[in-house]
Design a protein around this motif. Structure first.
Motif, PDB file in Angstrom:
ATOM      1  N   LYS A  83      31.956  16.264  22.362  1.00 22.95           N
ATOM      2  CA  LYS A  83      31.684  17.545  22.996  1.00 22.95           C
ATOM      3  C   LYS A  83      32.696  17.774  24.111  1.00 22.95           C
ATOM      4  CE  LYS A  83      26.691  18.017  22.277  1.00 22.95           C
ATOM      5  NZ  LYS A  83      25.369  18.124  22.946  1.00 22.95           N
ATOM      6  N   PRO A  84      33.178  18.995  24.260  1.00 22.19           N
ATOM      7  CA  PRO A  84      34.101  19.255  25.370  1.00 22.19           C
ATOM      8  C   PRO A  84      33.383  19.112  26.710  1.00 22.19           C
ATOM      9  CG  PRO A  84      33.444  21.307  24.310  1.00 22.19           C
ATOM     10  CD  PRO A  84      32.917  20.195  23.458  1.00 22.19           C
ATOM     11  N   VAL A  85      34.085  18.538  27.671  1.00 20.15           N
ATOM     12  CA  VAL A  85      33.533  18.447  29.022  1.00 20.15           C
ATOM     13  C   VAL A  85      33.642  19.821  29.666  1.00 20.15           C
ATOM     14  CG1 VAL A  85      33.755  17.372  31.278  1.00 20.15           C
ATOM     15  CG2 VAL A  85      34.151  16.029  29.212  1.00 20.15           C
ATOM     16  N   GLN A  86      32.517  20.371  30.070  1.00 21.60           N
ATOM     17  CA  GLN A  86      32.492  21.736  30.578  1.00 21.60           C
ATOM     18  C   GLN A  86      32.344  21.732  32.098  1.00 21.60           C
ATOM     19  OE1 GLN A  86      29.160  22.966  28.115  1.00 21.60           O
ATOM     20  NE2 GLN A  86      30.521  24.284  26.947  1.00 21.60           N
ATOM     21  N   THR A  87      33.184  22.521  32.740  1.00 22.12           N
ATOM     22  CA  THR A  87      33.088  22.683  34.180  1.00 22.12           C
ATOM     23  C   THR A  87      32.143  23.829  34.481  1.00 22.12           C
ATOM     24  OG1 THR A  87      35.341  21.899  34.480  1.00 22.12           O
ATOM     25  CG2 THR A  87      34.369  23.143  36.284  1.00 22.12           C
ATOM     26  N   CYS A  88      31.202  23.576  35.348  1.00 22.26           N
ATOM     27  CA  CYS A  88      30.256  24.635  35.678  1.00 22.26           C
ATOM     28  C   CYS A  88      30.210  24.849  37.185  1.00 22.26           C
ATOM     29  CB  CYS A  88      28.862  24.315  35.150  1.00 22.26           C
ATOM     30  SG  CYS A  88      28.087  22.876  35.888  1.00 22.26           S
ATOM     31  N   SER A  89      29.776  26.030  37.555  1.00 27.84           N
ATOM     32  CA  SER A  89      29.588  26.374  38.953  1.00 27.84           C
ATOM     33  C   SER A  89      28.098  26.436  39.232  1.00 27.84           C
ATOM     34  CB  SER A  89      30.238  27.731  39.245  1.00 27.84           C
ATOM     35  OG  SER A  89      29.928  28.159  40.549  1.00 27.84           O
ATOM     36  N   CYS A  90      27.691  25.856  40.341  1.00 28.71           N
ATOM     37  CA  CYS A  90      26.272  25.833  40.698  1.00 28.71           C
ATOM     38  C   CYS A  90      26.080  26.475  42.074  1.00 28.71           C
ATOM     39  CB  CYS A  90      25.736  24.406  40.685  1.00 28.71           C
ATOM     40  SG  CYS A  90      25.831  23.619  39.053  1.00 28.71           S
ATOM     41  N   PRO A  91      26.148  27.807  42.148  1.00 28.49           N
ATOM     42  CA  PRO A  91      26.001  28.480  43.444  1.00 28.49           C
ATOM     43  C   PRO A  91      24.582  28.353  43.982  1.00 28.49           C
ATOM     44  CG  PRO A  91      26.077  30.085  41.666  1.00 28.49           C
ATOM     45  CD  PRO A  91      26.386  28.759  41.050  1.00 28.49           C
ATOM     46  N   ASN A  92      24.485  28.358  45.313  1.00 24.74           N
ATOM     47  CA  ASN A  92      23.187  28.177  45.971  1.00 24.74           C
ATOM     48  C   ASN A  92      22.533  29.497  46.359  1.00 24.74           C
ATOM     49  OD1 ASN A  92      24.774  29.030  48.077  1.00 24.74           O
ATOM     50  ND2 ASN A  92      24.841  27.023  49.107  1.00 24.74           N
ATOM     51  N   GLY A  93      23.103  30.618  45.911  1.00 24.83           N
ATOM     52  CA  GLY A  93      22.546  31.925  46.239  1.00 24.83           C
ATOM     53  C   GLY A  93      23.182  32.574  47.445  1.00 24.83           C
ATOM     54  N   ASN A  94      24.089  31.851  48.115  1.00 26.17           N
ATOM     55  CA  ASN A  94      24.754  32.397  49.301  1.00 26.17           C
ATOM     56  C   ASN A  94      26.255  32.560  49.090  1.00 26.17           C
ATOM     57  OD1 ASN A  94      22.373  32.419  50.938  1.00 26.17           O
ATOM     58  ND2 ASN A  94      22.555  30.186  51.118  1.00 26.17           N
ATOM     59  N   SER A  95      26.703  32.561  47.829  1.00 26.29           N
ATOM     60  CA  SER A  95      28.140  32.624  47.568  1.00 26.29           C
ATOM     61  C   SER A  95      28.432  33.593  46.432  1.00 26.29           C
ATOM     62  CB  SER A  95      28.671  31.227  47.217  1.00 26.29           C
ATOM     63  OG  SER A  95      28.010  30.716  46.075  1.00 26.29           O
ATOM     64  N   TYR A  96      29.679  34.034  46.372  1.00 24.09           N
ATOM     65  CA  TYR A  96      30.140  34.889  45.285  1.00 24.09           C
ATOM     66  C   TYR A  96      31.660  34.841  45.248  1.00 24.09           C
ATOM     67  CZ  TYR A  96      30.965  38.304  49.040  1.00 24.09           C
ATOM     68  OH  TYR A  96      31.392  38.928  50.188  1.00 24.09           O
ATOM     69  N   ILE A  97      32.226  35.302  44.127  1.00 22.63           N
ATOM     70  CA  ILE A  97      33.678  35.360  43.956  1.00 22.63           C
ATOM     71  C   ILE A  97      34.079  36.827  43.853  1.00 22.63           C
ATOM     72  CG2 ILE A  97      35.619  34.767  42.455  1.00 22.63           C
ATOM     73  CD1 ILE A  97      34.044  32.309  41.562  1.00 22.63           C
ATOM     74  N   LYS A  98      35.107  37.203  44.611  1.00 24.72           N
ATOM     75  CA  LYS A  98      35.562  38.594  44.625  1.00 24.72           C
ATOM     76  C   LYS A  98      36.983  38.681  44.079  1.00 24.72           C
ATOM     77  CE  LYS A  98      36.576  42.496  47.727  1.00 24.72           C
ATOM     78  NZ  LYS A  98      36.590  42.964  49.138  1.00 24.72           N
ATOM     79  N   ARG A  99      37.206  39.660  43.229  1.00 27.74           N
ATOM     80  CA  ARG A  99      38.561  39.995  42.770  1.00 27.74           C
ATOM     81  C   ARG A  99      38.847  41.419  43.213  1.00 27.74           C
ATOM     82  NH1 ARG A  99      41.066  42.334  37.874  1.00 27.74           N
ATOM     83  NH2 ARG A  99      43.127  41.388  37.587  1.00 27.74           N
ATOM     84  N   THR A 100      39.744  41.567  44.166  1.00 33.62           N
ATOM     85  CA  THR A 100      40.103  42.897  44.655  1.00 33.62           C
ATOM     86  C   THR A 100      40.951  43.611  43.608  1.00 33.62           C
ATOM     87  OG1 THR A 100      40.048  42.143  46.944  1.00 33.62           O
ATOM     88  CG2 THR A 100      41.253  44.176  46.489  1.00 33.62           C
ATOM     89  N   ILE A 101      40.605  44.869  43.355  1.00 30.52           N
ATOM     90  CA  ILE A 101      41.320  45.661  42.353  1.00 30.52           C
ATOM     91  C   ILE A 101      42.177  46.693  43.077  1.00 30.52           C
ATOM     92  CG2 ILE A 101      41.066  47.241  40.396  1.00 30.52           C
ATOM     93  CD1 ILE A 101      38.405  45.827  39.799  1.00 30.52           C
ATOM     94  N   THR A 102      43.465  46.641  42.802  1.00 34.12           N
ATOM     95  CA  THR A 102      44.417  47.561  43.413  1.00 34.12           C
ATOM     96  C   THR A 102      45.024  48.449  42.333  1.00 34.12           C
ATOM     97  OG1 THR A 102      46.323  46.096  43.142  1.00 34.12           O
ATOM     98  CG2 THR A 102      44.942  45.755  45.099  1.00 34.12           C
ATOM     99  N   LYS A 103      45.964  49.289  42.750  1.00 31.60           N
ATOM    100  CA  LYS A 103      46.643  50.147  41.778  1.00 31.60           C
ATOM    101  C   LYS A 103      47.463  49.331  40.778  1.00 31.60           C
ATOM    102  CE  LYS A 103      46.937  54.160  44.839  1.00 31.60           C
ATOM    103  NZ  LYS A 103      47.840  55.126  45.540  1.00 31.60           N
ATOM    104  N   ASN A 104      47.750  48.083  41.142  1.00 28.95           N
ATOM    105  CA  ASN A 104      48.561  47.240  40.264  1.00 28.95           C
ATOM    106  C   ASN A 104      47.746  46.466  39.228  1.00 28.95           C
ATOM    107  OD1 ASN A 104      50.951  47.955  41.637  1.00 28.95           O
ATOM    108  ND2 ASN A 104      50.528  46.411  43.221  1.00 28.95           N
TER     109      ASN A 104
END
Length: 446
Positions: free
Chosen positions: A261-282
């Protein structure tokens, strides 16, 4: 005179001890080599002949049939296609009809049980055939086990599974189940070498059912080609073979191997975090199709997976609400909400979500079982996430800051999170400057 008689008697001895096998009457034998002839050979065979000679050998035995002579009624003037009025059919894996007077090339059916069937009509009779056969064991093949009797066992790294008595008829009124106790770090990959299970629509007579904890499939019918390999990834693997009381076939043989089985990387957030991707004209988001997929487990009934919005009214949102998946989208002419009733998904077990949008058509699937289909409002077909005037644009994963349209941040574990080929968790871990983590999360294997 006496010498001539002795010579004649001596020449008949080999036939008297049975080294030449008559194809008639219908019967089974276990010879590993020999000579087979049509009835009365080299004289004419009878009208209305209908005989089947079955030859059995152990699994992994290959037969080769070589013709010394053939003279069976057939039309050899029909071009490439030879029309047989009388015929000899050899089958066992592959099958071939023989007739005419041209000596065929040696034939290798491919299985350890072969059938030779001779048919003649009531008109022209000819001298028939004289052929010999030999066998050879194929070395180095994986271990083979029968699906019967019912039992559990640890599978070998590679192996094969077959029906009882393969490739002879498997028999009536069977109900056998072989279960492989799978190692937790292995997947099961298999393909059919051959399948000959009595067919009826829906496989309601004889069938083989292969299953793990989350997938099940039944098969019947005939196929002598392997086809694509299939994979089972969730727990123990079972083979359940059932037959009714009527006809049967030669059964099935499949080959399998265990793969890591492939080793899978997972994220386990605690409810106080998030990831943001800023969207620009580019790097604006403008697309007529969306493909979003993820796997998650949690004990919380509510949590935001994805929210993206720009200066226009367009937005896209995916969340867990009251233990069920909810997807919302607005292409600029009004938002729709798609809820997938699938029971409480906050049971701390892994679940899979797939969202597919093609223009205005939306399909949301949970665990490959529950599914909802909807159509967006209006006539717009493109999702446009971009800055507009003084209003910015962003895509948030695993949650978001207070004040945006969401319930609560996701708390639990998430893996294989893909948003139209974008991978926010993996991109952040690879120090992609487009992705910023707010708060903290735990990365690990799962």
């Amino acid at each position: 005179m006496h010498c001539n008689i002795l010579v004649i008697l001596f020449s008949l001895v080999p036939f008297a001890v049975g080294q030449a096998i008559n194809i008639c009457p219908t019967r089974e034998i276990t010879a590993s080599s020999g000579q087979i002839k049509s009835p009365n050979y080299p004289n004419k065979y009878p009208s209305n002949t209908d005989c089947t000679l079955t030859i059995k050998q152990p699994l992994d035995t290959n037969f080769t049939f070589t013709f010394a002579k053939i003279d069976i009624e057939g039309d050899e003037d029909g071009g490439d296609e030879l029309s047989c009025y009388d015929s000899l059919t050899i089958s066992g894996g592959s099958s071939k009809d023989f007739c005419g007077s041209t000596t065929p090339a040696p034939f290798v059916p491919g299985l350890n049980v072969v059938k030779l069937k001779m048919l003649s009509d009531g008109s022209v009779e000819q001298t028939g055939f004289d052929l010999s056969f030999t066998t050879v064991q194929t070395p180095g093949l994986p271990q083979a086990v029968s699906v019967c009797p019912t039992r559990s066992m640890t599978p070998s790294p590679t192996g094969r599974v077959h029906s009882p008595g393969f490739a002879g008829n498997y028999g009536a009124n069977l109900n056998c189940k072989l279960t492989f106790n799978m190692p937790s770090n292995k997947e099961f990959e298999y393909f059919y070498n051959i399948r000959d299970i009595e067919y009826i629509n829906g496989c309601t007579k004889d069938k083989l059912t292969v299953a793990d904890n989350s997938a099940v499939g039944s098969t019947c019918g005939q196929s002598s080609t392997s086809g694509p390999a299939k994979s089972l990834k969730d727990g123990d693997v079972s083979f359940h073979f059932t037959t009714d009381g009527s006809g049967s076939g030669s059964g099935f043989l499949l080959t399998y191997k265990l793969i890591d089985k492939p080793v899978q990387t997972c994220s386990c957030p605690n409810g106080n975090s998030y990831i943001k991707r800023t969207i620009t004209k580019n790097n604006i988001i403008k697309r007529s199709d969306d493909d979003i997929s993820l796997e998650f487990k949690t004990t919380q009934a509510n949590g935001l997976f994805l929210f993206a919005k720009g200066g226009l009214r367009d937005f896209i949102l995916l969340k867990l609400q009251n233990g069920n998946i909810v997807f919302e989208v607005d292409l600029g002419t009004g938002n729709i909400t798609v809820r997938v009733p699938s029971g409480s998904l906050n049971d701390n077990a892994w679940h899979k979500v797939v969202v597919e949008r093609r223009s205005r058509s939306v399909k949301v699937t949970v665990d490959d079982l529950s599914q909802q289909i909807a159509t967006t409002k209006g006539t717009f077909t493109s999702l446009d996430i971009k800055p507009q005037n003084l209003l910015g644009a962003a895509m948030y994963s695993l949650g978001g800051p207070s004040g945006i349209r969401y319930d609560v941040n996701f708390q639990g574990c998430i893996r294989n999170f893909v948003i139209d080929q974008m991978k926010p968790v993996e991109s952040y871990l690879q120090n992609d400057a487009d992705y910023t983590m707010y708060g903290s999360t735990t990365m690990g294997t799962c």
